[in-house]
Design a protein around this motif. Structure first.
Motif, short mmCIF file in Angstrom:
data_model
loop_
_atom_site.label_atom_id
_atom_site.label_comp_id
_atom_site.label_asym_id
_atom_site.label_seq_id
_atom_site.Cartn_x
_atom_site.Cartn_y
_atom_site.Cartn_z
N GLU A 1 43.12 40.24 37.99
CA GLU A 1 42.69 41.48 37.34
C GLU A 1 43.88 42.17 36.67
OE1 GLU A 1 40.70 45.79 37.94
OE2 GLU A 1 41.30 44.70 39.74
N ARG B 1 32.37 50.93 39.98
CA ARG B 1 33.39 49.89 39.84
C ARG B 1 34.55 50.15 40.79
NH1 ARG B 1 36.27 48.15 34.23
NH2 ARG B 1 36.80 50.34 34.14
N ARG C 1 35.91 47.65 43.68
CA ARG C 1 37.30 47.22 43.73
C ARG C 1 37.90 47.51 45.11
NH1 ARG C 1 39.64 49.93 39.46
NH2 ARG C 1 39.12 48.28 37.99
N LEU D 1 35.69 43.21 36.91
CA LEU D 1 36.38 44.44 37.31
C LEU D 1 37.29 44.95 36.18
CD1 LEU D 1 37.37 43.71 41.03
CD2 LEU D 1 35.63 45.30 40.21
#
Lengths: 257, 268
Positions: free
Chosen positions: B155, B87, B91, B79
């Motif tokens: 992330e 993407r 997410r 990610l």
């Protein structure tokens, strides 16, 4: 020297710590005006009474103009503890005598048993494990569930298993009877021990088997000390105990004391 | 509160609400400890059910952290570092379990992995295996609710570490895998540790998803929160004791981790 002190902070602190719950207030002078019942009451009842008490309250409201019945459903023990701690409410109805005793300090009168409920064995509609009765629970390929021992239905289930001499352990001890039933309805268990009223409410989704020995729980009802509308509360209790009330209860699968 | 620093005093507008927040978080815990019947504390701790529940909670929460690290770290890396279409959608989907009520998470897991679930039914037909009522189901339920916390934390750490060092390593001839192992991951380690602690804490406190998906049986699926709930139905005072036991165990582990890992400056 405008240094912030605790004094400047106090209002903010107090404000933040104020409980956010606002209490709806009924007419303080509610009750009976010239024989006419008015005002609202709060009835706390065991979760297994949900459908029947909704019906009873609706009928009672229809009979008495200007009367409103608010219902609260939860596990018997929780409701009894709340009543004992003085939570607002007028009537308490529990699914067993033991939890009613926990509210002994808040009872305005001796509780009266108004209904009984039997324990039954249920299997999913298609009965994948070919359950034929409580002795089937000893089969190695039957996954069964009962209530946790601390819930009223769990104590009864433990008695039922002991009576039938079942040796195998359940796969799970569910927190309440509704959870036990939904395991069976959802086909996540081959069998479960629930109340007759729950089995009846599940309708076509389950097959029901009577137990060889009848195991029964008694439902008591009482007026609470903290009731602010005893006239209406007492009238509601009388209605539950009346023939009309009994009809609603028996239609749902409850027995009569 | 009013330490001398070149920045001047902390404004009341900040420290007053901060104080309110601390009071709000601490008062219930203090009340819980004060309401605990300490007389029976040791006896309650000694019952086989409580010991089994504590032991199961410890094992399943650690297994959850391991599971999160194994699949969550790669997901966070993808990610943060890989450009691909959709993407943003991935997410968003990954963080959905954050807003699901735990019971709903349990119901969703049953719908997928239960005996008659979307994947559970074919699995049962093919192998005879069923997941509910097993310790593995507890870990699955906990991982489902804890993984989003872990992924978000890692992330964030990967994004704030930036790609400059990764690029430098690549220019010097490192493969992407080598770069990940020797450059990216060490730089993001504080975020990984913080995510692990979050996931562990979330797992330790999980009740709804556990009881709905895995069930509740001493020794196999009854975690400490499930035990506390069962006891609470019958005896609220004893339940408070168990809650304090869990509280002490959690605080002990957190303090241990804080001293070892989460020193100021390293923590996310």
């Amino acid at each position: 020297m405008n240094r912030p002190t605790l004094r400047t902070a106090t209002p903010a602190l107090l404000l933040a710590l104020l409980p956010l719950a606002a209490c709806g207030d009924d007419d303080a002078d509610a009750g009976s005006e010239g024989g006419e019942l008015t005002g609202s009451i709060t009835v706390a009842a065991a979760a297994s009474l949900t459908g029947t008490f909704e019906d009873l309250a609706a009928q009672f409201e229809a009979e008495h103009d200007g009367v409103e019945v608010d219902l609260v459903f939860d596990s018997s023990g929780t409701l009894a503890d709340q009543a004992a701690e003085g939570a607002p409410g007028d009537v308490l109805a529990t699914a067993d005598l033991r939890s009613m005793e926990r509210a002994a300090d808040a009872q305005a009168e001796e509780p009266v048993v108004f209904a009984t409920n039997d324990l039954v064995l249920v299997a999913p509609a298609d009965n994948p494990a070919d359950v034929t009765g409580i002795e089937s629970l000893d089969d190695a390929d039957v996954t069964y569930v009962i209530c946790v021992e601390t819930a009223p239905c769990g104590g009864l289930a433990a008695d039922a298993l002991a009576d039938a001499g079942v040796e195998r352990e359940p796969a799970s001890l569910e927190p309440d009877v509704k959870a036990t039933l939904s395991r069976v309805v959802e086909d996540e268990a081959d069998a479960g021990l629930v109340y007759r009223t729950d089995a009846l409410a599940a309708g076509e989704d389950v097959q029901t088997f009577d137990l060889p020995e009848r195991l029964t729980t008694e439902y008591p009802i009482t007026l609470l000390d903290q009731s602010r509308n005893t006239a209406v509360a007492q009238a509601f209790i009388d209605f539950v105990l009346s023939t009309a009330g009994t009809d609603v209860l028996t239609a749902a699968g409850f027995g009569t004391p | 509160m009013t330490a001398r620093s070149p920045l001047g005093r902390a404004p009341a507008l900040l420290w007053v609400p901060a104080l309110v927040a601390v009071v709000f978080l601490v008062v219930p815990l203090v009340a819980l400890v004060l309401a605990t019947p300490w007389g029976s504390f040791v006896d309650d701790l000694r019952t086989p059910e409580v010991r089994a529940a504590l032991w199961l909670s410890l094992r399943t929460s650690l297994a959850t952290v391991v599971a999160c690290a194994l699949v969550g770290t790669p997901l966070a890396w993808v990610l943060a570092r890989v450009e691909f279409r959709g993407r943003g959608l991935v997410r968003a989907l990954v963080t959905v379990p954050l807003v699901l009520p735990p019971v709903v998470a349990g119901v969703a897991l049953l719908a997928a992995l239960g005996r008659s679930g979307l994947l559970g039914a074919p699995l049962r037909d093919a192998t005879g295996l069923t997941l509910p009522y097993t310790t593995a189901a507890v870990v699955l339920a906990h991982t489902f609710v804890a993984l989003p916390f872990f992924v978000i934390s890692v992330e964030g750490a990967l994004r704030s570490a930036g790609e400059a060092y990764d690029e430098a390593a690549a220019v010097l001839g490192a493969t992407r895998w080598h770069t990940f192992r020797r450059v990216t991951l060490p730089l993001a380690l504080p975020g990984v540790v913080a995510g692990g602690v979050l996931a562990w804490a979330r797992s330790l406190g999980e009740f709804g998803a556990t009881v709905t998906f895995a069930g509740n049986y001493p020794g196999t699926t009854q975690t400490m929160p499930s035990r506390i709930y069962a006891v609470y139905l019958d005896d609220p005072a004893a339940a408070r004791t168990l809650a304090v036991i869990l509280l002490l165990a959690s605080v002990g582990v957190l303090l241990l981790l804080r001293n070892r890992w989460l020193t100021p400056g390293a923590a996310a």
